[in-house]
Design an enzyme around this catalytic site. Structure first.
Site, short mmCIF file in Angstrom:
data_model
loop_
_atom_site.label_atom_id
_atom_site.label_comp_id
_atom_site.label_asym_id
_atom_site.label_seq_id
_atom_site.Cartn_x
_atom_site.Cartn_y
_atom_site.Cartn_z
N HIS A 31 0.83 -1.20 0.00
CA HIS A 31 0.00 0.00 0.00
C HIS A 31 0.87 1.25 0.00
O HIS A 31 1.98 1.25 0.51
CB HIS A 31 -0.87 0.06 1.26
N GLY A 41 3.18 -4.35 1.98
CA GLY A 41 4.52 -4.74 1.56
C GLY A 41 5.52 -4.61 2.70
O GLY A 41 5.49 -3.65 3.46
N TYR A 52 1.15 5.99 7.58
CA TYR A 52 -0.11 6.54 7.10
C TYR A 52 0.21 7.88 6.41
O TYR A 52 -0.13 8.95 6.89
CB TYR A 52 -1.09 6.77 8.25
#
Length: 491
Positions: free
Chosen positions: A105, A171, A473
Protein backbone atom coordinates in the site's frame (compact mmCIF):
# COMPACT_ATOMS: atom_id res chain seq x y z
CA UNK A 1 1.14 32.28 -33.55
CA UNK A 2 3.13 34.87 -31.55
CA UNK A 3 6.77 34.53 -30.52
CA UNK A 4 5.97 33.51 -26.93
CA UNK A 5 3.67 30.71 -28.10
CA UNK A 6 6.31 29.49 -30.56
CA UNK A 7 8.93 29.58 -27.80
CA UNK A 8 6.75 27.59 -25.41
CA UNK A 9 5.86 25.08 -28.13
CA UNK A 10 9.50 24.54 -29.02
CA UNK A 11 10.45 24.28 -25.33
CA UNK A 12 7.87 21.55 -24.75
CA UNK A 13 8.94 19.65 -27.87
CA UNK A 14 12.61 19.89 -26.98
CA UNK A 15 11.92 18.86 -23.39
CA UNK A 16 9.87 15.90 -24.57
CA UNK A 17 12.58 14.88 -27.05
CA UNK A 18 15.22 15.15 -24.33
CA UNK A 19 13.12 13.03 -21.94
CA UNK A 20 12.48 10.36 -24.58
CA UNK A 21 16.16 10.22 -25.45
CA UNK A 22 17.08 9.96 -21.78
CA UNK A 23 14.68 7.07 -21.28
CA UNK A 24 15.84 5.30 -24.42
CA UNK A 25 19.43 5.70 -23.31
CA UNK A 26 18.53 4.32 -19.88
CA UNK A 27 16.89 1.23 -21.41
CA UNK A 28 19.88 0.70 -23.69
CA UNK A 29 22.25 1.06 -20.73
CA UNK A 30 20.25 -1.36 -18.61
CA UNK A 31 19.91 -3.87 -21.46
CA UNK A 32 23.66 -3.74 -22.00
CA UNK A 33 24.26 -4.41 -18.30
CA UNK A 34 21.84 -7.35 -18.13
CA UNK A 35 22.82 -8.90 -21.50
CA UNK A 36 20.04 -11.50 -21.60
CA UNK A 37 17.39 -10.79 -24.21
CA UNK A 38 14.81 -13.17 -22.72
CA UNK A 39 15.23 -11.73 -19.24
CA UNK A 40 15.22 -8.14 -20.52
CA UNK A 41 11.71 -8.54 -21.90
CA UNK A 42 10.56 -9.85 -18.52
CA UNK A 43 12.02 -7.12 -16.30
CA UNK A 44 12.04 -3.92 -18.40
CA UNK A 45 8.57 -2.57 -19.10
CA UNK A 46 8.00 0.52 -21.24
CA UNK A 47 4.73 1.86 -22.72
CA UNK A 48 5.58 -0.18 -25.82
CA UNK A 49 5.15 -3.42 -23.82
CA UNK A 50 1.73 -4.94 -23.14
CA UNK A 51 2.87 -5.69 -19.56
CA UNK A 52 3.41 -2.00 -18.81
CA UNK A 53 -0.24 -0.98 -18.43
CA UNK A 54 -1.06 -4.05 -16.31
CA UNK A 55 1.72 -3.28 -13.85
CA UNK A 56 1.13 0.48 -13.89
CA UNK A 57 -2.61 0.12 -13.25
CA UNK A 58 -1.91 -2.26 -10.36
CA UNK A 59 -0.23 0.63 -8.56
CA UNK A 60 -3.53 2.51 -8.42
CA UNK A 61 -5.85 -0.41 -7.69
CA UNK A 62 -5.71 0.11 -3.93
CA UNK A 63 -6.51 3.83 -4.13
CA UNK A 64 -7.75 5.29 -7.45
CA UNK A 65 -7.80 8.75 -5.83
CA UNK A 66 -4.12 9.00 -6.69
CA UNK A 67 -3.53 10.14 -10.24
CA UNK A 68 -0.57 11.65 -12.02
CA UNK A 69 0.11 13.24 -15.38
CA UNK A 70 3.70 12.00 -15.11
CA UNK A 71 3.97 8.28 -15.73
CA UNK A 72 7.22 6.38 -15.31
CA UNK A 73 8.76 5.80 -18.71
CA UNK A 74 10.21 2.54 -17.42
CA UNK A 75 8.96 0.10 -14.82
CA UNK A 76 11.78 -2.21 -13.81
CA UNK A 77 11.00 -5.49 -12.02
CA UNK A 78 14.42 -6.93 -11.13
CA UNK A 79 14.92 -10.53 -10.09
CA UNK A 80 18.19 -10.07 -8.20
CA UNK A 81 20.42 -7.48 -6.56
CA UNK A 82 22.87 -7.15 -9.46
CA UNK A 83 20.08 -5.93 -11.71
CA UNK A 84 19.19 -3.25 -9.15
CA UNK A 85 22.84 -2.21 -9.06
CA UNK A 86 22.71 -1.86 -12.85
CA UNK A 87 19.56 0.28 -12.64
CA UNK A 88 21.14 2.60 -10.09
CA UNK A 89 24.23 2.98 -12.27
CA UNK A 90 22.19 3.71 -15.40
CA UNK A 91 19.88 6.15 -13.62
CA UNK A 92 22.88 8.16 -12.43
CA UNK A 93 24.51 8.19 -15.86
CA UNK A 94 21.29 9.30 -17.58
CA UNK A 95 19.91 11.58 -14.84
CA UNK A 96 16.70 9.71 -14.04
CA UNK A 97 15.10 9.74 -10.61
CA UNK A 98 14.20 6.41 -9.00
CA UNK A 99 10.99 5.52 -7.22
CA UNK A 100 11.00 2.29 -5.20
CA UNK A 101 7.98 0.06 -4.66
CA UNK A 102 7.88 -2.98 -2.40
CA UNK A 103 4.47 -3.90 -3.76
CA UNK A 104 2.01 -3.05 -0.98
CA UNK A 105 0.00 0.00 0.00
CA UNK A 106 0.99 3.63 -0.44
CA UNK A 107 -1.56 6.15 0.82
CA UNK A 108 -0.24 9.00 -1.35
CA UNK A 109 1.40 7.11 -4.21
CA UNK A 110 4.86 8.50 -3.52
CA UNK A 111 6.43 5.25 -4.65
CA UNK A 112 5.12 5.59 -8.19
CA UNK A 113 4.60 9.27 -9.07
CA UNK A 114 7.01 12.13 -9.74
CA UNK A 115 7.07 15.47 -11.53
CA UNK A 116 10.47 14.72 -13.02
CA UNK A 117 11.60 11.99 -15.44
CA UNK A 118 11.77 8.81 -13.40
CA UNK A 119 11.90 5.04 -13.35
CA UNK A 120 10.04 2.77 -10.93
CA UNK A 121 12.01 -0.10 -9.44
CA UNK A 122 9.27 -2.53 -8.46
CA UNK A 123 10.52 -5.25 -6.09
CA UNK A 124 7.64 -7.68 -6.67
CA UNK A 125 10.06 -10.41 -7.80
CA UNK A 126 12.21 -10.16 -4.66
CA UNK A 127 10.02 -11.97 -2.14
CA UNK A 128 12.11 -14.82 -0.78
CA UNK A 129 11.66 -15.64 2.93
CA UNK A 130 14.25 -17.73 4.79
CA UNK A 131 13.42 -18.81 8.36
CA UNK A 132 15.77 -20.18 11.01
CA UNK A 133 13.59 -21.69 13.72
CA UNK A 134 16.60 -22.54 15.91
CA UNK A 135 17.92 -18.98 16.00
CA UNK A 136 14.39 -17.52 15.83
CA UNK A 137 15.24 -15.21 12.95
CA UNK A 138 14.15 -14.68 9.35
CA UNK A 139 15.63 -13.00 6.28
CA UNK A 140 12.80 -11.40 4.29
CA UNK A 141 13.19 -9.78 0.89
CA UNK A 142 11.55 -6.37 0.57
CA UNK A 143 9.06 -7.38 -2.13
CA UNK A 144 7.25 -9.91 0.08
CA UNK A 145 3.87 -9.16 1.62
CA UNK A 146 3.09 -9.56 5.30
CA UNK A 147 0.67 -12.35 4.43
CA UNK A 148 3.46 -14.33 2.77
CA UNK A 149 5.73 -13.78 5.76
CA UNK A 150 3.09 -14.97 8.21
CA UNK A 151 2.32 -18.04 6.11
CA UNK A 152 5.98 -19.07 5.79
CA UNK A 153 6.59 -18.70 9.53
CA UNK A 154 3.50 -20.73 10.41
CA UNK A 155 4.58 -23.33 7.87
CA UNK A 156 7.79 -23.84 9.88
CA UNK A 157 6.56 -23.39 13.45
CA UNK A 158 3.35 -23.07 15.44
CA UNK A 159 5.16 -21.34 18.29
CA UNK A 160 6.94 -18.50 16.49
CA UNK A 161 5.52 -15.24 15.14
CA UNK A 162 6.63 -11.96 13.61
CA UNK A 163 5.39 -8.61 14.83
CA UNK A 164 3.79 -6.59 12.00
CA UNK A 165 0.49 -5.25 10.68
CA UNK A 166 -2.90 -6.91 10.34
CA UNK A 167 -3.44 -6.50 6.60
CA UNK A 168 -1.81 -9.31 4.56
CA UNK A 169 -1.32 -7.18 1.44
CA UNK A 170 1.02 -4.65 3.05
CA UNK A 171 4.52 -4.74 1.56
CA UNK A 172 7.40 -5.60 3.88
CA UNK A 173 9.81 -2.95 2.57
CA UNK A 174 7.81 0.15 3.42
CA UNK A 175 6.09 -1.27 6.48
CA UNK A 176 9.28 -2.10 8.36
CA UNK A 177 11.14 1.05 7.38
CA UNK A 178 8.23 3.18 8.63
CA UNK A 179 7.73 1.45 11.98
CA UNK A 180 5.14 -1.30 11.68
CA UNK A 181 2.31 -1.49 14.25
CA UNK A 182 1.03 -4.93 15.25
CA UNK A 183 -1.71 -6.60 17.28
CA UNK A 184 1.19 -7.78 19.48
CA UNK A 185 3.12 -4.49 19.63
CA UNK A 186 2.38 -3.83 23.29
CA UNK A 187 4.19 -7.09 24.05
CA UNK A 188 7.00 -6.99 21.48
CA UNK A 189 7.25 -3.43 20.08
CA UNK A 190 7.06 -2.34 16.45
CA UNK A 191 8.27 -4.33 13.46
CA UNK A 192 11.19 -1.89 13.22
CA UNK A 193 12.15 -2.63 16.84
CA UNK A 194 12.67 -6.25 15.80
CA UNK A 195 15.04 -5.66 12.86
CA UNK A 196 18.49 -7.09 13.58
CA UNK A 197 20.17 -6.67 10.19
CA UNK A 198 19.45 -5.44 6.68
CA UNK A 199 20.91 -5.42 3.19
CA UNK A 200 20.69 -2.27 1.13
CA UNK A 201 22.18 -0.95 -2.06
CA UNK A 202 23.60 2.54 -1.65
CA UNK A 203 23.81 5.35 -4.19
CA UNK A 204 27.14 3.99 -5.41
CA UNK A 205 25.59 0.62 -6.13
CA UNK A 206 27.36 -1.13 -3.25
CA UNK A 207 25.54 -3.77 -1.20
CA UNK A 208 25.80 -2.98 2.51
CA UNK A 209 24.79 -4.91 5.61
CA UNK A 210 24.60 -3.68 9.20
CA UNK A 211 28.34 -4.01 9.77
CA UNK A 212 29.44 -2.29 6.56
CA UNK A 213 26.76 0.45 6.52
CA UNK A 214 27.55 1.40 10.11
CA UNK A 215 25.26 1.88 13.09
CA UNK A 216 24.16 5.42 12.10
CA UNK A 217 22.63 4.30 8.83
CA UNK A 218 21.28 1.12 10.40
CA UNK A 219 19.61 3.33 13.03
CA UNK A 220 18.12 5.58 10.34
CA UNK A 221 16.35 2.88 8.31
CA UNK A 222 14.41 1.42 11.26
CA UNK A 223 11.27 3.51 11.61
CA UNK A 224 12.03 6.77 9.82
CA UNK A 225 11.44 5.61 6.24
CA UNK A 226 14.24 3.80 4.50
CA UNK A 227 14.41 5.10 0.93
CA UNK A 228 16.51 8.18 1.71
CA UNK A 229 19.41 6.01 2.81
CA UNK A 230 19.55 3.36 0.11
CA UNK A 231 17.40 0.77 -1.58
CA UNK A 232 16.68 -1.91 1.00
CA UNK A 233 16.52 -5.36 -0.55
CA UNK A 234 16.06 -7.51 2.55
CA UNK A 235 15.60 -7.44 6.32
CA UNK A 236 16.75 -9.81 9.02
CA UNK A 237 14.17 -9.87 11.80
CA UNK A 238 13.70 -11.39 15.20
CA UNK A 239 10.88 -13.92 15.64
CA UNK A 240 9.11 -14.28 18.98
CA UNK A 241 7.91 -17.22 21.03
CA UNK A 242 4.15 -17.34 21.36
CA UNK A 243 1.76 -19.90 22.87
CA UNK A 244 0.08 -22.38 20.53
CA UNK A 245 -3.21 -20.62 21.24
CA UNK A 246 -3.99 -16.92 21.51
CA UNK A 247 -7.41 -15.49 22.36
CA UNK A 248 -9.35 -13.04 20.23
CA UNK A 249 -12.68 -11.28 20.32
CA UNK A 250 -14.70 -8.76 18.36
CA UNK A 251 -17.40 -7.07 20.41
CA UNK A 252 -19.58 -4.21 19.15
CA UNK A 253 -21.31 -1.55 21.25
CA UNK A 254 -23.46 1.29 19.90
CA UNK A 255 -24.27 4.69 21.37
CA UNK A 256 -27.51 3.13 22.63
CA UNK A 257 -25.36 0.57 24.48
CA UNK A 258 -23.30 3.24 26.25
CA UNK A 259 -20.43 3.31 23.72
CA UNK A 260 -19.45 6.86 24.61
CA UNK A 261 -18.84 6.02 28.27
CA UNK A 262 -17.05 2.80 27.30
CA UNK A 263 -14.64 4.63 25.00
CA UNK A 264 -14.06 7.28 27.63
CA UNK A 265 -13.15 4.56 30.17
CA UNK A 266 -11.06 2.69 27.57
CA UNK A 267 -8.79 5.74 27.21
CA UNK A 268 -7.85 5.48 30.89
CA UNK A 269 -6.85 1.80 30.80
CA UNK A 270 -5.88 0.82 27.22
CA UNK A 271 -2.16 1.62 27.65
CA UNK A 272 -2.02 0.19 31.19
CA UNK A 273 -3.49 -3.30 30.84
CA UNK A 274 -1.37 -6.48 30.73
CA UNK A 275 1.21 -6.20 27.94
CA UNK A 276 -0.18 -9.42 26.42
CA UNK A 277 -3.47 -7.61 25.73
CA UNK A 278 -4.02 -5.21 22.84
CA UNK A 279 -7.51 -3.75 22.95
CA UNK A 280 -8.15 -1.80 19.73
CA UNK A 281 -11.32 0.11 18.78
CA UNK A 282 -12.81 0.72 15.33
CA UNK A 283 -15.50 3.39 15.06
CA UNK A 284 -17.97 3.92 12.25
CA UNK A 285 -21.50 5.15 11.62
CA UNK A 286 -24.09 2.75 10.24
CA UNK A 287 -27.65 1.53 10.79
CA UNK A 288 -28.56 -0.32 13.97
CA UNK A 289 -31.57 -2.36 15.05
CA UNK A 290 -31.32 -0.74 18.47
CA UNK A 291 -31.91 2.68 16.87
CA UNK A 292 -34.85 1.39 14.79
CA UNK A 293 -32.86 1.29 11.57
CA UNK A 294 -31.39 4.77 12.00
CA UNK A 295 -27.67 5.33 11.73
CA UNK A 296 -25.66 5.37 14.91
CA UNK A 297 -22.02 5.12 15.94
CA UNK A 298 -20.67 1.60 16.44
CA UNK A 299 -17.60 0.96 18.60
CA UNK A 300 -15.99 -2.30 17.52
CA UNK A 301 -13.61 -3.68 20.20
CA UNK A 302 -11.04 -5.65 18.22
CA UNK A 303 -8.71 -7.58 20.48
CA UNK A 304 -5.86 -10.06 20.77
CA UNK A 305 -4.58 -11.58 24.00
CA UNK A 306 -1.36 -13.60 23.90
CA UNK A 307 -2.63 -16.32 26.18
CA UNK A 308 -5.73 -18.31 27.15
CA UNK A 309 -9.33 -17.19 27.53
CA UNK A 310 -9.43 -17.55 31.35
CA UNK A 311 -6.47 -15.20 31.82
CA UNK A 312 -8.03 -12.74 29.36
CA UNK A 313 -11.35 -12.72 31.21
CA UNK A 314 -9.56 -12.19 34.53
CA UNK A 315 -7.72 -9.17 33.10
CA UNK A 316 -10.82 -7.71 31.46
CA UNK A 317 -12.98 -8.15 34.57
CA UNK A 318 -10.34 -6.43 36.66
CA UNK A 319 -9.52 -3.58 34.24
CA UNK A 320 -12.58 -3.10 32.06
CA UNK A 321 -15.68 -4.77 33.57
CA UNK A 322 -17.90 -2.13 31.95
CA UNK A 323 -17.49 -3.83 28.55
CA UNK A 324 -19.31 -6.89 29.91
CA UNK A 325 -17.07 -9.40 28.13
CA UNK A 326 -18.08 -13.03 28.66
CA UNK A 327 -16.47 -16.33 27.66
CA UNK A 328 -18.73 -16.93 24.67
CA UNK A 329 -17.44 -13.67 23.12
CA UNK A 330 -13.92 -15.11 22.98
CA UNK A 331 -12.22 -17.63 20.72
CA UNK A 332 -8.94 -19.45 21.31
CA UNK A 333 -7.02 -20.07 18.09
CA UNK A 334 -3.52 -20.29 16.67
CA UNK A 335 -1.66 -17.10 15.80
CA UNK A 336 -1.93 -17.76 12.04
CA UNK A 337 -5.70 -18.30 12.44
CA UNK A 338 -5.89 -14.91 14.16
CA UNK A 339 -4.48 -13.25 11.05
CA UNK A 340 -7.42 -14.65 9.08
CA UNK A 341 -9.87 -13.77 11.88
CA UNK A 342 -8.84 -10.11 11.93
CA UNK A 343 -9.36 -9.99 8.17
CA UNK A 344 -12.95 -11.22 8.66
CA UNK A 345 -12.42 -14.56 6.95
CA UNK A 346 -14.60 -17.49 8.09
CA UNK A 347 -13.27 -20.00 10.60
CA UNK A 348 -11.66 -22.88 8.77
CA UNK A 349 -10.34 -20.75 5.90
CA UNK A 350 -7.01 -22.15 4.72
CA UNK A 351 -3.96 -19.97 5.43
CA UNK A 352 -3.09 -20.55 1.75
CA UNK A 353 -5.21 -17.47 1.00
CA UNK A 354 -2.36 -15.36 2.43
CA UNK A 355 -0.15 -16.33 -0.50
CA UNK A 356 -2.58 -14.82 -3.01
CA UNK A 357 -3.55 -11.72 -1.07
CA UNK A 358 -2.13 -8.73 -2.96
CA UNK A 359 -2.87 -5.00 -2.90
CA UNK A 360 -5.65 -5.33 -5.47
CA UNK A 361 -7.44 -7.77 -3.13
CA UNK A 362 -7.53 -5.02 -0.53
CA UNK A 363 -9.46 -2.52 -2.64
CA UNK A 364 -11.39 0.07 -0.65
CA UNK A 365 -12.00 2.40 -3.59
CA UNK A 366 -11.20 6.09 -3.36
CA UNK A 367 -9.48 6.67 -0.05
CA UNK A 368 -7.86 9.31 2.16
CA UNK A 369 -6.15 8.67 5.49
CA UNK A 370 -4.66 10.79 8.27
CA UNK A 371 -3.31 10.07 11.77
CA UNK A 372 -2.79 11.51 15.23
CA UNK A 373 -1.41 10.58 18.65
CA UNK A 374 -3.40 11.17 21.85
CA UNK A 375 -1.63 11.96 25.13
CA UNK A 376 -4.59 12.89 27.33
CA UNK A 377 -8.06 11.30 27.33
CA UNK A 378 -10.56 12.96 25.01
CA UNK A 379 -13.48 14.39 27.00
CA UNK A 380 -17.07 13.16 26.67
CA UNK A 381 -17.91 16.40 24.84
CA UNK A 382 -14.96 15.82 22.53
CA UNK A 383 -16.14 12.31 21.69
CA UNK A 384 -19.68 13.54 21.06
CA UNK A 385 -18.24 16.07 18.60
CA UNK A 386 -16.69 13.19 16.67
CA UNK A 387 -20.08 11.44 16.54
CA UNK A 388 -21.66 14.58 15.07
CA UNK A 389 -19.03 14.72 12.34
CA UNK A 390 -19.55 11.04 11.54
CA UNK A 391 -23.26 11.75 11.19
CA UNK A 392 -22.51 14.60 8.77
CA UNK A 393 -20.64 12.22 6.47
CA UNK A 394 -23.76 10.08 6.23
CA UNK A 395 -25.30 12.70 3.94
CA UNK A 396 -22.68 12.00 1.24
CA UNK A 397 -23.79 9.06 -0.89
CA UNK A 398 -21.52 5.97 -1.00
CA UNK A 399 -19.17 7.47 1.61
CA UNK A 400 -17.83 5.63 4.63
CA UNK A 401 -15.49 6.61 7.42
CA UNK A 402 -13.70 4.50 9.97
CA UNK A 403 -11.60 5.68 12.90
CA UNK A 404 -9.12 3.34 14.56
CA UNK A 405 -7.99 3.86 18.13
CA UNK A 406 -4.82 1.78 18.59
CA UNK A 407 -3.47 1.59 22.16
CA UNK A 408 0.08 2.31 23.27
CA UNK A 409 1.92 1.26 26.43
CA UNK A 410 4.01 -1.83 27.08
CA UNK A 411 7.09 -2.21 24.86
CA UNK A 412 5.88 0.63 22.62
CA UNK A 413 6.41 3.07 25.48
CA UNK A 414 9.46 1.51 27.12
CA UNK A 415 12.02 2.35 24.47
CA UNK A 416 13.51 5.83 24.41
CA UNK A 417 12.35 8.06 21.55
CA UNK A 418 15.95 8.35 20.34
CA UNK A 419 16.65 4.60 20.29
CA UNK A 420 15.20 4.41 16.76
CA UNK A 421 13.87 7.07 14.37
CA UNK A 422 10.34 5.95 15.34
CA UNK A 423 9.62 8.68 17.91
CA UNK A 424 6.20 7.71 19.31
CA UNK A 425 7.06 6.36 22.73
CA UNK A 426 6.24 7.18 26.37
CA UNK A 427 3.48 9.71 26.91
CA UNK A 428 1.14 8.45 24.20
CA UNK A 429 -2.10 6.71 25.16
CA UNK A 430 -3.15 5.71 21.66
CA UNK A 431 -2.85 6.44 17.96
CA UNK A 432 -5.81 7.49 15.78
CA UNK A 433 -6.21 6.62 12.13
CA UNK A 434 -8.83 8.63 10.24
CA UNK A 435 -9.90 6.84 7.07
CA UNK A 436 -12.61 7.83 4.63
CA UNK A 437 -13.47 6.00 1.42
CA UNK A 438 -16.05 6.63 -1.28
CA UNK A 439 -17.39 5.09 -4.45
CA UNK A 440 -16.71 7.53 -7.28
CA UNK A 441 -14.45 10.38 -8.26
CA UNK A 442 -17.27 12.94 -8.23
CA UNK A 443 -17.41 12.79 -4.43
CA UNK A 444 -13.68 13.18 -3.89
CA UNK A 445 -13.65 16.87 -2.93
CA UNK A 446 -16.48 16.50 -0.43
CA UNK A 447 -14.96 13.47 1.27
CA UNK A 448 -11.46 14.91 1.48
CA UNK A 449 -12.92 18.15 2.84
CA UNK A 450 -14.80 16.17 5.50
CA UNK A 451 -11.63 14.29 6.45
CA UNK A 452 -9.76 17.57 6.84
CA UNK A 453 -12.62 19.07 8.88
CA UNK A 454 -12.46 16.16 11.32
CA UNK A 455 -8.68 16.53 11.52
CA UNK A 456 -9.02 20.26 12.33
CA UNK A 457 -11.63 19.49 14.96
CA UNK A 458 -9.28 17.01 16.66
CA UNK A 459 -6.41 19.50 17.02
CA UNK A 460 -7.23 20.41 20.62
CA UNK A 461 -7.40 16.75 21.70
CA UNK A 462 -4.15 15.38 20.29
CA UNK A 463 -0.39 15.86 20.61
CA UNK A 464 0.98 19.37 20.11
CA UNK A 465 4.29 21.08 19.35
CA UNK A 466 4.66 19.06 17.25
CA UNK A 467 1.40 17.45 16.27
CA UNK A 468 2.59 13.91 15.60
CA UNK A 469 1.69 11.55 12.76
CA UNK A 470 2.50 7.95 11.83
CA UNK A 471 4.83 7.79 8.83
CA UNK A 472 3.22 4.69 7.34
CA UNK A 473 -0.11 6.54 7.10
CA UNK A 474 1.34 9.00 4.60
CA UNK A 475 -0.50 12.33 4.45
CA UNK A 476 0.65 15.02 2.02
CA UNK A 477 -1.67 17.53 3.71
CA UNK A 478 1.10 17.85 6.29
CA UNK A 479 3.34 19.38 3.63
CA UNK A 480 5.93 18.51 1.01
CA UNK A 481 9.45 19.67 0.31
CA UNK A 482 9.86 22.71 -1.88
CA UNK A 483 10.10 21.34 -5.42
CA UNK A 484 13.57 22.83 -5.80
CA UNK A 485 14.86 21.57 -2.46
CA UNK A 486 15.39 17.93 -1.57
CA UNK A 487 17.25 18.14 1.73
CA UNK A 488 16.19 19.09 5.26
CA UNK A 489 19.18 21.43 5.45
CA UNK A 490 17.90 23.46 2.48
CA UNK A 491 14.42 23.62 3.96
Amino acid sequence: MNKLTIFLFLSICLSSSWANKTHDDFVECLSHKIMNSTLISQVIHTPKNSSYSTIYNSFFSQNPRITSDFKPSIIFTPTNASQIQAAIYCSKVHDLQIRIRSGGHDYEGLSYISENPFVVIDLRNLRSISIDTQKKTAWIQAGATLGEVYYRIAEKSKKLAFIAGVCPSVGVGGHLSGGGYSMMSRKFGTAADNIIDAKLIDASGQIQDRESMGEDRFWAIRGGGGTSFGLIISWKVKLHDIPEKVTVFKVTRTLEQNATQLIYKWQHIADKVDDNLLLRIFLWNTKSQLSHGKKTVHAFFFTMFIGGVDDLLHEMQGRFPELGLVKKDCIEMSWIESILFFNSLPRGTSPDVLLNWNSSTYNVGFFKGKSDYVQHPISINGLEGIWKLLNQLSSIKNSNAMLEFSPWGGKLSEKSESETPFPHRAGNIFMIHYGVNWGNIENSKRNIAWNRKLYRYMAKYVSKSPRAAYLNYRDLDLGVNNKRNTSYEQE
